[in-house]
Design a protein around this motif. Structure first.
Motif, PDB file in Angstrom:
ATOM      1  N   GLY A 122      -0.622  24.481 -16.200  1.00 65.46           N
ATOM      2  CA  GLY A 122      -0.080  22.915 -16.173  1.00 65.46           C
ATOM      3  C   GLY A 122      -1.128  22.244 -15.785  1.00 65.46           C
ATOM      4  O   GLY A 122      -0.955  20.868 -16.009  1.00 65.46           O
ATOM      5  N   SER A 123      -1.916  22.657 -14.777  1.00 69.41           N
ATOM      6  CA  SER A 123      -3.092  21.621 -14.281  1.00 69.41           C
ATOM      7  C   SER A 123      -4.046  21.201 -15.806  1.00 69.41           C
ATOM      8  O   SER A 123      -4.408  19.955 -15.736  1.00 69.41           O
ATOM      9  CB  SER A 123      -3.940  22.189 -13.252  1.00 69.41           C
ATOM     10  OG  SER A 123      -3.119  22.640 -12.304  1.00 69.41           O
ATOM     11  N   PHE A 126      -2.503  18.496 -17.641  1.00 72.80           N
ATOM     12  CA  PHE A 126      -2.454  17.020 -16.999  1.00 72.80           C
ATOM     13  C   PHE A 126      -3.970  16.562 -17.056  1.00 72.80           C
ATOM     14  O   PHE A 126      -4.133  15.344 -17.244  1.00 72.80           O
ATOM     15  CB  PHE A 126      -1.862  17.258 -15.629  1.00 72.80           C
ATOM     16  CG  PHE A 126      -1.336  16.155 -14.939  1.00 72.80           C
ATOM     17  CD1 PHE A 126      -0.402  15.458 -15.481  1.00 72.80           C
ATOM     18  CD2 PHE A 126      -2.110  15.316 -13.964  1.00 72.80           C
ATOM     19  CE1 PHE A 126       0.092  14.191 -14.826  1.00 72.80           C
ATOM     20  CE2 PHE A 126      -1.621  14.131 -13.444  1.00 72.80           C
ATOM     21  CZ  PHE A 126      -0.687  13.722 -13.812  1.00 72.80           C
ATOM     22  N   ALA A 130      -7.242  12.711 -19.003  1.00 73.02           N
ATOM     23  CA  ALA A 130      -8.590  12.274 -18.605  1.00 73.02           C
ATOM     24  C   ALA A 130      -9.093  11.801 -19.872  1.00 73.02           C
ATOM     25  O   ALA A 130      -9.818  10.889 -20.073  1.00 73.02           O
ATOM     26  CB  ALA A 130      -9.403  12.979 -17.777  1.00 73.02           C
ATOM     27  N   PHE A 131      -9.345  12.730 -20.945  1.00 73.84           N
ATOM     28  CA  PHE A 131      -9.935  12.590 -22.189  1.00 73.84           C
ATOM     29  C   PHE A 131      -9.389  11.691 -23.063  1.00 73.84           C
ATOM     30  O   PHE A 131     -10.059  10.819 -23.617  1.00 73.84           O
ATOM     31  CB  PHE A 131     -10.078  13.965 -22.764  1.00 73.84           C
ATOM     32  CG  PHE A 131     -10.969  14.992 -21.899  1.00 73.84           C
ATOM     33  CD1 PHE A 131     -12.354  15.076 -22.221  1.00 73.84           C
ATOM     34  CD2 PHE A 131     -10.179  15.765 -21.263  1.00 73.84           C
ATOM     35  CE1 PHE A 131     -13.131  15.764 -21.220  1.00 73.84           C
ATOM     36  CE2 PHE A 131     -11.144  16.632 -20.337  1.00 73.84           C
ATOM     37  CZ  PHE A 131     -12.411  16.727 -20.503  1.00 73.84           C
ATOM     38  N   PHE A 132      -7.938  11.849 -23.174  1.00 72.80           N
ATOM     39  CA  PHE A 132      -7.192  11.173 -23.856  1.00 72.80           C
ATOM     40  C   PHE A 132      -7.270   9.492 -23.262  1.00 72.80           C
ATOM     41  O   PHE A 132      -7.461   8.392 -24.403  1.00 72.80           O
ATOM     42  CB  PHE A 132      -5.789  11.217 -24.230  1.00 72.80           C
ATOM     43  CG  PHE A 132      -5.668  12.692 -24.714  1.00 72.80           C
ATOM     44  CD1 PHE A 132      -6.300  13.041 -26.126  1.00 72.80           C
ATOM     45  CD2 PHE A 132      -4.885  13.769 -24.264  1.00 72.80           C
ATOM     46  CE1 PHE A 132      -6.398  14.411 -26.669  1.00 72.80           C
ATOM     47  CE2 PHE A 132      -4.907  14.912 -25.015  1.00 72.80           C
ATOM     48  CZ  PHE A 132      -5.535  14.873 -26.187  1.00 72.80           C
ATOM     49  N   VAL A 133      -7.124   9.216 -21.999  1.00 71.51           N
ATOM     50  CA  VAL A 133      -7.135   7.943 -21.450  1.00 71.51           C
ATOM     51  C   VAL A 133      -8.481   7.491 -21.802  1.00 71.51           C
ATOM     52  O   VAL A 133      -8.665   6.112 -22.107  1.00 71.51           O
ATOM     53  CB  VAL A 133      -6.829   8.106 -19.874  1.00 71.51           C
ATOM     54  CG1 VAL A 133      -7.421   6.708 -19.340  1.00 71.51           C
ATOM     55  CG2 VAL A 133      -5.552   8.280 -19.686  1.00 71.51           C
ATOM     56  N   ALA A 134      -9.543   8.031 -21.598  1.00 73.24           N
ATOM     57  CA  ALA A 134     -11.058   7.457 -21.902  1.00 73.24           C
ATOM     58  C   ALA A 134     -10.914   7.323 -23.162  1.00 73.24           C
ATOM     59  O   ALA A 134     -11.568   5.935 -23.575  1.00 73.24           O
ATOM     60  CB  ALA A 134     -12.288   8.687 -21.541  1.00 73.24           C
ATOM     61  N   SER A 135     -10.532   7.847 -24.263  1.00 72.83           N
ATOM     62  CA  SER A 135     -10.874   7.655 -25.730  1.00 72.83           C
ATOM     63  C   SER A 135      -9.836   6.493 -25.756  1.00 72.83           C
ATOM     64  O   SER A 135     -10.390   5.442 -26.753  1.00 72.83           O
ATOM     65  CB  SER A 135     -10.348   8.747 -26.278  1.00 72.83           C
ATOM     66  OG  SER A 135     -10.568   8.325 -27.886  1.00 72.83           O
ATOM     67  N   SER A 137      -8.761   4.042 -24.099  1.00 72.69           N
ATOM     68  CA  SER A 137      -9.088   2.815 -23.314  1.00 72.69           C
ATOM     69  C   SER A 137     -10.248   2.339 -23.984  1.00 72.69           C
ATOM     70  O   SER A 137     -10.645   1.137 -24.048  1.00 72.69           O
ATOM     71  CB  SER A 137      -9.316   2.824 -21.678  1.00 72.69           C
ATOM     72  OG  SER A 137     -10.296   4.151 -21.641  1.00 72.69           O
ATOM     73  N   TYR A 138     -11.269   3.048 -24.583  1.00 68.24           N
ATOM     74  CA  TYR A 138     -12.391   2.694 -25.403  1.00 68.24           C
ATOM     75  C   TYR A 138     -12.013   1.883 -26.471  1.00 68.24           C
ATOM     76  O   TYR A 138     -12.670   0.950 -26.811  1.00 68.24           O
ATOM     77  CB  TYR A 138     -13.326   4.032 -25.652  1.00 68.24           C
ATOM     78  CG  TYR A 138     -14.258   3.642 -26.681  1.00 68.24           C
ATOM     79  CD1 TYR A 138     -15.305   2.860 -26.084  1.00 68.24           C
ATOM     80  CD2 TYR A 138     -14.673   4.253 -27.760  1.00 68.24           C
ATOM     81  CE1 TYR A 138     -16.585   2.663 -26.893  1.00 68.24           C
ATOM     82  CE2 TYR A 138     -15.695   4.012 -28.418  1.00 68.24           C
ATOM     83  CZ  TYR A 138     -16.632   3.154 -28.142  1.00 68.24           C
ATOM     84  OH  TYR A 138     -17.825   3.094 -29.120  1.00 68.24           O
ATOM     85  N   ARG A 139     -10.944   2.302 -27.277  1.00 70.86           N
ATOM     86  CA  ARG A 139     -10.551   1.780 -28.243  1.00 70.86           C
ATOM     87  C   ARG A 139      -9.328   0.698 -28.135  1.00 70.86           C
ATOM     88  O   ARG A 139      -9.569  -0.329 -28.945  1.00 70.86           O
ATOM     89  CB  ARG A 139     -10.004   2.847 -29.208  1.00 70.86           C
ATOM     90  CG  ARG A 139     -11.161   3.723 -29.831  1.00 70.86           C
ATOM     91  CD  ARG A 139     -10.389   4.817 -30.695  1.00 70.86           C
ATOM     92  NE  ARG A 139     -11.297   6.022 -30.648  1.00 70.86           N
ATOM     93  CZ  ARG A 139     -12.459   6.081 -31.079  1.00 70.86           C
ATOM     94  NH1 ARG A 139     -12.846   5.141 -32.205  1.00 70.86           N
ATOM     95  NH2 ARG A 139     -13.156   7.146 -30.957  1.00 70.86           N
ATOM     96  N   PHE A 141      -8.851  -1.176 -25.083  1.00 66.86           N
ATOM     97  CA  PHE A 141      -9.083  -2.340 -24.246  1.00 66.86           C
ATOM     98  C   PHE A 141      -9.998  -3.389 -24.773  1.00 66.86           C
ATOM     99  O   PHE A 141     -11.231  -3.174 -24.322  1.00 66.86           O
ATOM    100  CB  PHE A 141      -9.821  -1.598 -22.813  1.00 66.86           C
ATOM    101  CG  PHE A 141      -8.682  -1.407 -21.723  1.00 66.86           C
ATOM    102  CD1 PHE A 141      -7.298  -1.966 -21.798  1.00 66.86           C
ATOM    103  CD2 PHE A 141      -9.025  -0.599 -20.689  1.00 66.86           C
ATOM    104  CE1 PHE A 141      -6.440  -1.958 -20.768  1.00 66.86           C
ATOM    105  CE2 PHE A 141      -8.033  -0.487 -19.797  1.00 66.86           C
ATOM    106  CZ  PHE A 141      -6.842  -0.806 -19.799  1.00 66.86           C
ATOM    107  N   VAL A 156     -10.305  -2.614 -15.327  1.00 66.66           N
ATOM    108  CA  VAL A 156     -11.614  -2.477 -14.975  1.00 66.66           C
ATOM    109  C   VAL A 156     -11.363  -2.092 -13.243  1.00 66.66           C
ATOM    110  O   VAL A 156     -12.136  -1.263 -12.589  1.00 66.66           O
ATOM    111  CB  VAL A 156     -12.481  -3.086 -15.637  1.00 66.66           C
ATOM    112  CG1 VAL A 156     -13.902  -2.970 -14.754  1.00 66.66           C
ATOM    113  CG2 VAL A 156     -12.654  -2.801 -17.075  1.00 66.66           C
ATOM    114  N   MET A 159      -9.774   0.737 -11.799  1.00 65.47           N
ATOM    115  CA  MET A 159     -10.580   1.840 -11.967  1.00 65.47           C
ATOM    116  C   MET A 159     -11.613   1.818 -11.231  1.00 65.47           C
ATOM    117  O   MET A 159     -11.787   3.146 -10.532  1.00 65.47           O
ATOM    118  CB  MET A 159     -11.128   1.861 -13.323  1.00 65.47           C
ATOM    119  CG  MET A 159     -10.062   2.913 -14.470  1.00 65.47           C
ATOM    120  SD  MET A 159     -10.866   3.225 -15.912  1.00 65.47           S
ATOM    121  CE  MET A 159     -10.509   1.816 -16.902  1.00 65.47           C
TER     122      MET A 159
END
Lengths: 271, 298
Positions: A122-123, A126, A130-135, A137-139, A141, A156, A159
C-alpha cells in the motif's frame, strides 16, 4: 414491477420526508427515529453493502478470467489475494485467540499478511505518486499563458514553502523572483532588448542595495520569505477557491436531495 | 545552450524517475548528510497550543481514518500526538471509521508502549474501539449517543466495567477531538456532524493532498489548526520532542526517567522530501527553459 419501482419510490420519498422533518418538528418520537433509529438502520445496511461489494468484486474478476477479457491476468492476482485473506480471516488463524479477535492478534496469519505484505504494498503504491508527479509536473507545468504561469508560480512556491529547504532560501533570491515575474509581464512592452536588460539588471541591483540598507539579511519581511508566502497562498486564494467549491457542492446536494425526496430523481433505481 | 535545452526537453522519463529515486533514497539512507532546520508552520503551532492547553485528566477522542497507503504520512503525527497526550496525563479514547483504522491505532499504541516512555494501562489511561461501518453516520451517533454504538472495547470488555468510560455518553463529554484523516469520512465530517454542532474543539492531521479541502475549516476556526502532511508531522514531532526533553528534566510524573526520547520518523524523512521537491522545481525550470527555446525556434 410494483415492488421494484412504485414501492421503492414510496419508501424513498417517505424516508426522505421523515428524515428531513426530524430537523424541523419537535416531536420526541420523530426525533428519536431520526437521531437514533435511522442511523442504526443505516449502519446495519452499510454492513451488508460492504459484504455485497466483496461478492460483486469476486464475481467481476471471476468473469474476467473466465472470459479472458482484457488484462485478465491481473484478475488472477486479485482473486488469489482475496482467497488468501479469506483463508486467513475465516479458516486458518494460527493463534489461540477466538475468531474475530485473531484479526488483531500479532501472531495471527491475517495480521502477519496485513503487516508484512499489504502495508508495504500500500505504501509503495502511494509512493509511486512521487515519480508520476515529478514526470507530469516537468511536462505539464509550462508557461503557456498567464493562468498557467500563475499556477506554475504558486505550485513552485508551495512545493518549496512546505519543506525545510524553503526556509533557507535567502531574501534576495525571492526578490529576484519578484522582479523577474514583473519583467516577464512587461517584457512585450519594451521592444529594445538592451534597454530591457539594463533596466532588469539595475532594478535587481537597486533591490539588493535597498534590502541591505533595510537589513533584510537579518530579518526578512514576510513577503520575501517563501514559507510565509506559502502560508498566505493557503490561507487566502486557496481558501477562497475551496469555499467556492464547497458552496457549489452544497447547493448541488440540496438540489439533488430535493429531487430524490420529491421522487424526481430515479437514477438510484437503475434508470 | 540552445542545444542543451532542446535535449533537456526530450529527456526520457526514466531518467527523471531515476533522479527522483536517488534524491529520495540518498537522504533516507544518510539523513545526517543534510540536516535542515524545521520552521514551525502557524497551523501546527495552533494544534500544539490547543493540546498544551488541556489539563491532566481531560478526555481526548482520537479518530483513526487512514490506512496502509497513507501510513508514512499520517502515522508519525499519530505517534507524536499520543506522546504529547500521555505526557500530560490525558485520557485517550480511540475510535476508527476506516476498516484499517484499528490496526493503525494498534501499531501506534504498540510503538508508544515499546518506547517505554509512559506507564500507561489499557482501560485506565486509554481505550480503543473497533471499526464501525457507516462513516459519517457513526460520527453522528458518537455525537448523540456514544454508548449506543460502542458497547465493548477493542478487547471485548463491556464498557460499563471500564473505569475510563465513566461520564462518557456523547461527544460533549470529551474535552477535545482529534482526527487523523486521509479521505472520507474525515475532518470535514467531524466538523459537520459532531464538533461544530456540539461546540467541542476539534483539530486534525491529514495528508498533504487533503489540506486544501480542510483549510476553510481552519480559517473559520472550526478546526483548531491542522497538521498538514509529512511536514506538519515533522514540525509536531520536533515540538513534542522538545517538550518531552524539557519535561524529563522537570521530573514530569508521567514520563519514565530512564526512557530515551527519540525524534520521530517524519523528522528524519523531511530531508528526503526537501531534496525531492527541490529536484522537481529544478526540472520544472529546465522544462520551461526548454519550452521557451522550442517556441522561439518555432
Amino acid at each position: 414491477m410494483f415492488i421494484k419501482r412504485q414501492l421503492a419510490i414510496i419508501v424513498m420519498m417517505s424516508m426522505g420526508f421523515l428524515a428531513l422533518s426530524g430537523y424541523f418538528l419537535n416531536f420526541p418520537t420523530l426525533r428519536e427515529f431520526t437521531d437514533k433509529d435511522a442511523p442504526q438502520w443505516y449502519m446495519i445496511i452499510a454492513g451488508f453493502a460492504a459484504f455485497l461489494g466483496c461478492v460483486n468484486l469476486l464475481q467481476l474478476h471471476i468473469q474476467k478470467v473466465a472470459k479472458k477479457q482484457e488484462n485478465w491476468q491481473y484478475s488472477i492476482f486479485t482473486l488469489l489475494g482475496f482467497l488468501v485473506m479469506i483463508v486467513f480471516g475465516f479458516i486458518y488463524k494460527n493463534v489461540d485467540a477466538p475468531w474475530g479477535a485473531h484479526l488483531k492478534d500479532d501472531g495471527s496469519a491475517f495480521y502477519w499478511m496485513y503487516n508484512f505484505v499489504y502495508l508495504p504494498l500500500g505504501s509503495t503504491m502511494f509512493a509511486l505518486l512521487a515519480f508520476f508527479v515529478a514526470s507530469a509536473s516537468y511536462r505539464a507545468f509550462r508557461m503557456r499563458n498567464f493562468e498557467a504561469t500563475l499556477l506554475l508560480i504558486s505550485g513552485v512556491l508551495l512545493m518549496l514553502g512546505r519543506v525545510p529547504v524553503g526556509a533557507i532560501i535567502p531574501w534576495w533570491v525571492v526578490l529576484f523572483m519578484y522582479i523577474s515575474f514583473i519583467f516577464a509581464i512587461i517584457a512585450s512592452k519594451i521592444k529594445d532588448k538592451r534597454i530591457f536588460f539594463i533596466s532588469f539588471l539595475s532594478t535587481n541591483i537597486i533591490g539588493l542595495v535597498l534590502g541591505t540598507q533595510l537589513k533584510w539579511n537579518i530579518t526578512a519581511p514576510l513577503f520575501l520569505s517563501i514559507p510565509s508566502i506559502q502560508e498566505w497562498i493557503m490561507a487566502v486564494p486557496a481558501t477562497a477557491g475551496s469555499r467556492a467549491i464547497m458552496i457549489g457542492i452544497a447547493l448541488g446536494i440540496l438540489a439533488q436531495s430535493f429531487r430524490i425526496i420529491t421522487g424526481r430523481e430515479r437514477s438510484i433505481l437503475g434508470d | 545552450m540552445k542545444r542543451f535545452f532542446t535535449i533537456v526537453g526530450t529527456i526520457d522519463r526514466r531518467i527523471i524517475f531515476l533522479l527522483i529515486g536517488l534524491s529520495v533514497l540518498i537522504p533516507l539512507i544518510k539523513p545526517n548528510w543534510l540536516e535542515l532546520p524545521i520552521k514551525i508552520d502557524n497551523n501546527t503551532q495552533i494544534v500544539y497550543d490547543s493540546i498544551s492547553g488541556l489539563q491532566e485528566g481531560d478526555k481526548v477522542l482520537l479518530s483513526f481514518e487512514y490506512g496502509a497507503s497513507t501510513k508514512p504520512e499520517v502515522h508519525p503525527m499519530a505517534v507524536a500526538l499520543l506522546k504529547h497526550l500521555f505526557a500530560k496525563g490525558i485520557k485517550v479514547y480511540i475510535v476508527s471509521l476506516w476498516p484499517e483504522g484499528p490496526i493503525m491505532a494498534k501499531l501506534a499504541m504498540d510503538e508508544i508502549i515499546a518506547s517505554d516512555l509512559f506507564n500507561i494501562e489499557d482501560g485506565k489511561d486509554y481505550i480503543m474501539f473497533d471499526y464501525k461501518v457507516g462513516g459519517s453516520i457513526v460520527i453522528k451517533n458518537i455525537s448523540d449517543d456514544f454508548r449506543g454504538i460502542y458497547k465493548q472495547d477493542y478487547n471485548r470488555i463491556p464498557i460499563e466495567q471500564l473505569q475510563i468510560m465513566e461520564g462518557v455518553y456523547s461527544v460533549e463529554d470529551f474535552d477535545f477531538v482529534f482526527d487523523f484523516s486521509a479521505g472520507v469520512p474525515g475532518n470535514a465530517e467531524w466538523v459537520q456532524y459532531a464538533c461544530d454542532p456540539k461546540d467541542v474543539p476539534l483539530s486534525s492531521g491529514c495528508t498533504s493532498i487533503m489540506v486544501t479541502d480542510a483549510i476553510p475549516y481552519v480559517e473559520s476556526g472550526q478546526l483548531k489548526g491542522i497538521l498538514a502532511g509529512m511536514p506538519g508531522a515533522a514540525e509536531y514531532e520536533k515540538m513534542v520532542y522538545d517538550y518531552l526533553t524539557n519535561e524529563l528534566t522537570n521530573n514530569n510524573e508521567y514520563i519514565n526517567e530512564n526512557a530515551s526520547i527519540t525524534k520521530g520518523k517524519a523528522f528524519s524523512r523531511m530531508s528526503a522530501q526537501s531534496v525531492a521537491h527541490l529536484v522537481m522545481v529544478i526540472f520544472i525550470l529546465l522544462g520551461n527553459l526548454s519550452y521557451y527555446y522550442q517556441r522561439k525556434r518555432g
